[in-house]
Structures are given as C-alpha cells and as structure tokens.
Design an enzyme around this catalytic site. Structure first.
Site, PDB file in Angstrom:
ATOM      1  CD  GLU A 153       2.735  -2.795 -12.443  1.00 49.18           C
ATOM      2  OE1 GLU A 153       3.123  -1.704 -12.858  1.00 49.18           O
ATOM      3  OE2 GLU A 153       2.989  -3.216 -11.297  1.00 49.18           O
ATOM      4  N   GLY A 286       6.385  -8.806  -4.867  1.00 44.15           N
ATOM      5  CA  GLY A 286       6.542  -8.470  -3.460  1.00 44.15           C
ATOM      6  C   GLY A 286       5.337  -7.711  -2.960  1.00 44.15           C
ATOM      7  CB  ALA A 287       4.058  -4.938  -2.365  1.00 42.96           C
ATOM      8  CD  GLU A 323       4.648  -1.649  -3.597  1.00 37.85           C
ATOM      9  OE1 GLU A 323       3.849  -1.249  -4.480  1.00 37.85           O
ATOM     10  OE2 GLU A 323       5.715  -2.219  -3.860  1.00 37.85           O
ATOM     11  CG  HIS A 326       4.559   2.590  -6.937  1.00 38.49           C
ATOM     12  ND1 HIS A 326       5.015   2.992  -8.176  1.00 38.49           N
ATOM     13  CD2 HIS A 326       5.232   1.433  -6.654  1.00 38.49           C
ATOM     14  CE1 HIS A 326       5.903   2.132  -8.626  1.00 38.49           C
ATOM     15  NE2 HIS A 326       6.066   1.175  -7.723  1.00 38.49           N
TER      16      HIS A 326
END
Length: 884
Positions: A153, A286-287, A323, A326
């Site tokens: 991404e 961060g993730a 996350e 998501h």
C-alpha cells in the site's frame, strides 16, 4: 522513461497516457518468487489472465501493466496463442511497461474473450521498506539477520510483480514462494503444499480471491509462531522472532477477540481460515491490514506482560483492533479509488475505538477519542492546507500524503457524530447492510450513505456529503440576545474556522448542516440527546430553557459534533465554574476548542488559562491530559520568545501537575483504579517535563537504582524516569541508556526516545552519527528527530541538518514514501516566527516538492498560526502571568 525518435534522430514528442488501458481487466494472477537472500534479489514469474472488455484496435494493440524497478523483463502470450513479445517498452515516469505482440494476435479478440500473459523478470529486495523488501535485525546473539517482507500500500505491488496496481481492480491471486529450506513462508492464505528440494523450500498457497493488489502479502524469514490461547474458530498466530515469544502472546490473543467481536457486531464471519500477525523489524508504517497476514512494526505488536506501561497497552490494543477492523473495512469491501481512502481508514479508526471500549470499558475510551482522534482532526483541519475527506482526484504523488489525520481522524469523528445522530442501533445496522451488499466488491462514499439513510430514515446523503466533500469545518459564534428568568435566546452564526484567522470570502461559502446536540440544566450530564437542532443556515436563533440559579447551557453536548463553538467572553467565566454540570466528554471538548480559539485570536489566551486554573481539581485523566496538552501548545507558540515568559509557563504547568500529584500521593497502589493510575502517570510526567525539582530528583534517584535493579520502579513510571535522565543526565547516562537500547528488549523505544533527547552538542552529534550509520533504524528516524527538536537549539539543529543533507535524505527517503513528509514536517513545524517562515519557504522555493508538498504547506501554516498568536496575545499573556 521510454522515448521515441524520428528517423533523423530528433525527439518525437509522443503523448503517453499515465493510466493503463481499460479494454482489458485482470481476473487471475499466478505469481512465483525465488528469493536470493545473499544478493538481495529475487526472480519472479507472473501469469496474468485478462477478460477482454472491449476489442483491441490498431492504436491500442498492446497490453500494459504497472511495473517499477524490475529488470530483465521478458514476456510471451499464452492465450489466444503462444507468442514472444515483439517489443517491451518501459515508461519509467508512469511506472508501467508496454508489451506489444504481432497485430493479428490481439486484434482478433472479441469482447468476452480471454488473454493470458506470462512475464519473467528480476527484482530487488530493497532496503526502503516498500514493495518486496529486506528487513534487517539483530538476533539474540547479536548476529545480523534479514526478513523478506512486503508493503504494497499504496502503489508498490508493482515493485514485486507486473500488475494493474489500483484498488478498483480485484482479482484472484495464487502465490508460490521458493527460498532456503530453513525459512518460514507465510502469505495471505494458508499453505496448499510445501516441498523440500535439496536445500530449497517451495511453498504454494491457496488462492486469495477477489482482492486488490495492495492487499496481497507474503514474507520469508526466521519466524517463530505464537498461537492464540483464546478459543476462536480459526487459527490465529503471531509470527515473531526468537526471544520475543512472551511479548507476542497478547497480540495473538487480542486479535482473536477482535475477530470474534467484529463478526458478531456486523453479522459477517471473517471469510478465511487463518489470521497471521507478522513482526516486521523494519516497517515504515505502524501496521498493514493485508488480508489474513497483518504486518506490524515492533512497537505496535509486542507487549511485555509484566513491564508494559498504560500507553503501550492502549497503543498495541488500538492498532490491533484497527487492523482487524480493516478485514471488513478495506479488505472485504474496498474503496473504488484512493479518493475515498477514508472509507478504509476512518472506518478502521472509529471501530477500533468502539472495539476497545467493549474490552476495556474502564478506559473511558470516548473521552480519549476526544483528546486524541478528534483533537488531531481539528488540528489539521483548522489549517488552510487541509484537504477534503473525499478527494476529487488523487495523483500518484498525493496518495501517500493523504494517509493523515483527515482520512483517519476527521472521518472517524464524523462517524462518531453519525452514531449520535442516528442512534447506535441504526448506525451499526446501516454499516452492516453496506458491508453485506458490497462484500468482495468496491464501494464509494455514496454507497455507505445510501445504506445509513435507508436504515435510519434520516437525510444522510444530503447532510453528510457536505461534510466529506468540502475542506475545513465551521465555527459557531454565539450571541446571547435575550434572557429571562426561564430561558435564553441565542443568535448563532457559522463561518469557516482557520487558526491563521484569515478566512477569505471565497473560503467561507459552505453552509454545514450542523446537528446541535445541546445541553441545558435538565440534561446536563446525560449521555443521550433528546434535545437536538439542525442548524443549516448562515445564522439562526435558538431559545433554550435556563434558570437564573444555574445559568448553564452547552451547545455541543459531549463534543459529538465536528465544529468549534465560540461563546461570549462572559460565558467562559461562567463555564469555568460549572464543571459539575458537564460530563468529562464535555469538559475535554471545551478545553480542546478553547485552545483552538485562542490560537486563532477568537478568545484571549488569559481566558483559556483562567479556565484551566479553575479546573485544577478535576480527576479525569482525559481532562488533565487535554489541559496539559493545551498548556504545551501555548509553550510551543512562545518557544522562541523571551525566556522569562517561557519559564513562567513551565512553572505554572509543573505547579499544577505537582500539586495535584501531591494530593493523590504519587505512589501507585494495587487498589488504585485504572483512571487513577493513568492520572498519576500523566501528572508525574508533566511535573518532570516541566522541571519540578521534587519529582525530577525522585526520578533521577530511581533511574540510577534501576540500572542495578529493575524492580525498584513501578513499570508505569518507567517512561517518566527515563525522561528525567534525558533532561538532566550526562554522557554517562547517555551511554547507559544507549546500552539498554542495544539490548533490543521491551525498553528499546523508551531508550530511543531518551538518548536522542539529550541536549549537549556532543551528544546530539553522536545521535546523528547513529542515524547516518543506521544504528537508529530508518523506520525510527522520525522518533529521533522529534526528540532532538524538543528544545530551541534542537529545532535549529534539525533545520540545519535538513538543509545540509537534503540530497542524501532524498536518496534515503524518496518522495514516494510518506517518511519524507514526516521528516520535512518535523524539521520545520517547530518554528514560531515570521523570519523562520521566510527561511523555510525560501529553501524549498526552488525544490521539487512533489510527494511532501502537503506536509510543507501544513508546516508553514502552523508557523504562521503561532507567529500571529504571539504577536496578538503576547502582552495579554505576560499580564496574566504576572498576576499568578
């Protein structure tokens, strides 16, 4: 860039479209990788199958795919016939490669036919934390090792395989991986087969269905599994490094809990048969929410079960909840374009807070939301250089820049506003309906509005589109026009709010539909709002019930709406004494908006300070955090002013914090509530940061005992103890903290934040040497730079470093990575004066700023805000401080 020349050698200027052709659509990828862990390269093979949507033409007699930094590219058709490529042209500027074949091969194809293309190529396992890259670390024995991981991404899948690298193009992906046999192979899906051939291992994974390229993920390395101990219907594993197993258990367990929570909340099961969390030792974000294979940096994943701080527990929990959210918001339902990024990021932001509130109600999550997400959203959105939640267009060099407080926090704040407006039941039902209809597809903002409107029966599309399509937010100015013994009549006017206090007429055209969740004495501390009023004109009047005895109202109950309220000056004096009539949400929100208003000159700084002093008896950690942050913002604005004023501000802050801490008794007891523990930690930290002698000496004494015996300090006070050393320590203390940093245990980040904060030139130079030698990892450079910039001299040092090393910084952190935006912002936003503004603007005037232009503009706006604030309120502040 591929250039075409005429026969005579002159350049033939040919218009090359940036975007890929739309006459075909990829439906299936089979991608194979053979990793060379010593040369840091890989060999790749990609087979792409396309559906023909429109016939090829003589002008469009080729296939194009996004590519970047791939080499030795060869290709041939497999369908409709087997044929080697006639020509392969790379257009570097547009990150794509054109594959041309004999005319008859493609021109014969009709709508509905299939095309299959085979591409072989080489790629680099780069050290830029993007694409398919190498992540360097030291193992338990101090030996250098590497993981090979992905971060695609927003547009870096093309660095690993040729593809249609856009979120609107969903396809099936089958991944095959080869490496040395000792490495573990992980991807989005579970392994389908694994074989050992000599000293090599080959793994084929099950097919990942209907996904965008940016969510494809795989990794190779010495990973160790930590299984979830929470019973959940599918395997959940954290893959960590040796020695970090104990600190990895929480993430495995909490991931399982979050999966179960979201499944039940939205009535949509997680669609795959495993979830892996991967510890990436070098990671730019961060993730990253890759389906079934979530990747994390260390500070967002690992949690020491015995030595963690409150902040660490909250940080790790919120990131994991984000996350996992998501998996529904972004992965199951994906935005149609990066212009609607907020659907992914705001969705995950809001629901992560919602999820944490379920598991940790004692955290008072929504108070923290106001002081965290809402405050961050207001901070950026009050600058002219902000942007709309929905972007009209998004050029490649803009995509990484919109991963910011607008796409995350402002959107999340609007979702919270809708939850209050629609009611939680209808809000959740509408979101669930949206997710179910668009599962495995792409969606737009309008699609979400339609479902929320259908469920709630309220005009969501008409109202919310105004909020998401326009930049900025309103300030509602109140004029008290009439008062009786039983009611008060208010005149309300809305205008665009900018902290720079220079709104132009053309910037003040939008009329927002503001839902006023107003409070009076009757519902002062209630959590629900029967009293609401839609304010959708430039001005209006509103009459509220009120008594002469209490004389109380608040326009934005629980700070539910996304606007700033400006009360009459006399009303602030009353509100300062009406703390008992407000919820903690109300009080935290009022502090935040008063901070913004005095920065913009809408109220006096002395008025704001008066409220803070009046509220020194508050007991909510969120309110104290908001007050301390607000005091910090005043200090930042006066950062380069006279030392006496700055020292008085520090003294006031230290005095307020220390007196409250004395009242509570600084030592943390087992019987203390969570809120009390959090409050003591916050007060202790502020007292030390602002130079309180008692708590500084206590911290320094504890630190030197701590070096001999780690049990002498409650771990919740660990960070404050290290801060005291950073502010007061010598070279021996620097070396002691650096030694802790090199141990790579749970204290690594606090150690990094400490030794990089030491002030002496000798030690700052030493820190920059550690940055140059990459002992401080590139992923953590923003931490080091932020700490250096906490003092006046450090701000100048950062600016000189940036100017002197600009060429190298561009090489290490190219504009396509969002790390460059962080660096530019950190090295410029600390300034507060017009002459400093001119220096920054002058340096970048001749530079190519694509990729960080938004960050630069935001820094310049921030400097302007502070300079005007000091210019306007300097004498007011000095007079107020002289009376204390």
């Amino acid at each position: 860039m591929c250039q075409h020349f005429n026969d005579n050698g002159s350049l033939n200027v040919q218009e090359i479209p940036r975007d890929l052709p739309t006459n075909v659509k990829p439906t299936d990828y089979q991608i194979s990788f053979n990793v060379d862990e010593t040369k840091f390269t890989f060999k790749g093979e990609t087979v792409v199958e396309f559906d023909v949507l429109e016939p090829f033409t003589k002008e469009l007699n080729y296939i194009e795919l996004n590519t970047c930094e791939l080499y030795d590219v060869s290709a041939k058709l497999l369908l409709p016939t087997e044929e080697e490529a006639k020509s392969i042209e790379e257009f570097t500027k547009f990150q794509k490669t054109r594959f041309t074949f004999a005319e008859e091969s493609l021109l014969s194809l009709k709508k509905g036919d299939k095309v299959k293309l085979l591409i072989n190529y080489g790629g680099y396992l780069n050290d830029k934390m993007c694409g398919f890259y190498r992540s360097k670390y030291e193992d338990e024995n101090g030996d250098i090792k590497y993981q090979f991981v992905t971060q695609f991404e927003a547009t870096d899948a093309r660095k690993a395989f040729p593809c249609y690298d856009h979120p609107s193009i969903k396809s099936d992906f089958t991944v095959k991986m080869e490496s040395i046999k000792d490495f573990v192979h992980i991807s989005n899906m579970a392994s389908n087969s694994e074989t050992i051939i000599g000293d090599r291992k080959v793994t084929t994974f099950n097919t990942l269905p209907k996904h965008s390229t940016y969510l494809v993920a795989f990794c190779v390395g010495d990973f160790v599994p930590v299984k979830s101990q929470y019973e959940y219907r599918i395997p959940v594993t954290t893959w960590t490094v040796k020695g970090a197993e104990k600190r990895s258990q929480y993430s495995a367990d909490f991931t399982s809990k979050c999966l179960e929570f979201y499944e039940n909340l939205f009535d949509i099961p997680f669609p795959f048969n495993k979830v892996d969390s991967i510890l990436c030792k070098e990671f730019s974000a961060g993730a990253m929410e890759n389906s079934g294979m979530i990747t994390y940096r260390e500070g967002a994943l690992l949690l020491d079960p015995e030595q963690h701080t409150i902040a660490e527990l909250q940080r790790v929990s919120e990131v994991i909840a984000h996350e996992v959210a998501h998996q529904w918001f972004g992965n199951l339902v994906t935005m149609s374009d990066w212009t609607d990024l907020w659907l992914n990021e705001s969705g995950a932001t809001f629901w992560s807070w919602f999820c944490c509130n379920n598991f940790y109600p004692e955290w008072n999550v929504w108070e923290s939301f106001i002081t965290d997400s809402l405050a961050n959203a207001f901070a950026l959105d009050s600058l002219r250089s902000s942007h709309a939640i929905q972007n009209d267009s998004c050029e490649p060099d803009e995509i990484n820049q919109i991963f910011d407080a607008i796409s995350y926090a402002k959107g999340g704040s609007l979702l919270r506003m809708m939850k209050t407006w629609l009611g939680e039941k209808d809000f959740v039902a509408g979101v669930s309906s949206y997710l179910k209809e668009f599962a495995w597809q792409n969606a737009t903002t309008a699609d979400l509005w339609n479902h929320l409107e259908k469920i709630s029966g309220k005009p969501v599309t008409e109202s919310m589109s105004i909020w998401t399509k326009n930049v900025g937010h309103p300030m509602v100015t109140i004029e008290e026009v009439a008062t009786t013994e039983t009611e008060i009549t208010l005149k309300l006017t809305q205008n665009r709010f900018l902290k720079t206090a220079d709104v132009k007429p053309e910037e003040d055209q939008i009329i927002y539909p503001i839902v006023l969740f107003y409070k009076t004495e009757a519902n002062a501390v209630e959590g629900s709002f029967e009293n609401s009023y839609v304010f959708d004109t430039r001005d209006t009047t509103l009459t509220l019930p009120i008594s002469a005895a209490k004389d109380f109202y608040k326009l934005n109950g629980n700070q539910s709406g996304f606007f700033v309220t400006k009360y009459p000056e006399s009303r602030y004096e009353k509100l300062a004494k009406q703390s008992s009539l407000m919820t903690d949400d109300d009080k935290a929100g009022l502090i935040g908006e008063m901070n913004s208003l005095c920065a913009a000159g809408a109220i006096k700084t002395s008025t704001f300070l008066n409220l803070i002093v009046n509220w020194k008896s508050e007991s909510s950690p969120a309110i104290w955090n908001q007050m301390l942050v607000a005091l910090g913002s005043i200090k930042k604005a006066w950062f380069f002013e006279d030392e006496e004023t700055l020292n008085k501000l520090k003294t006031i802050t230290a005095k307020l914090a220390a007196e409250k801490l004395d009242e509570l008794d600084w030592e943390i007891k087992e019987s203390d509530s969570f809120n009390l523990k959090e409050l003591k930690v916050s007060l202790f930290s502020s007292a030390v940061n602002n130079g309180n002698e008692k708590y500084t000496k206590l911290s320094l004494d504890l630190f030197h005992k701590y070096l001999e015996d780690e049990t002498v300090i409650n771990p919740l006070y660990r960070d404050t103890m290290f801060t005291a050393v950073a502010l007061n320590g010598d070279v021996n203390d620097y070396d002691a903290v650096f030694k802790i940093y090199r141990k790579n245990d749970s204290r690594k980040l606090v150690a990094l934040r400490t030794f990089t904060r030491f002030e002496s030139k000798e030690l700052v130079d030493k820190t920059f040497k550690l940055i140059d030698e990459k002992i401080i990892l590139p992923q953590d450079i923003y931490i080091a730079l932020s700490m250096i910039g906490t003092r006046q001299a450090g701000t100048y040092i950062l600016w000189d470093w940036l100017k002197t090393n600009w060429a190298q910084i561009l090489l290490d952190f190219p504009p396509s990575l969002n790390m460059l935006s962080y660096i530019v912002r950190i090295c410029t936003a600390g300034f507060t004066q017009f002459k400093q503004y001119d220096d920054v603007k002058s340096f970048f005037a001749e530079k190519e700023c694509n990729g960080f232009d938004m960050a630069l503009a935001q820094s310049l706006d921030s400097i302007t805000t502070k300079a005007k604030w000091v210019q306007r309120d300097g004498s007011d502040l000095i007079e107020y401080l002289s009376q204390l």
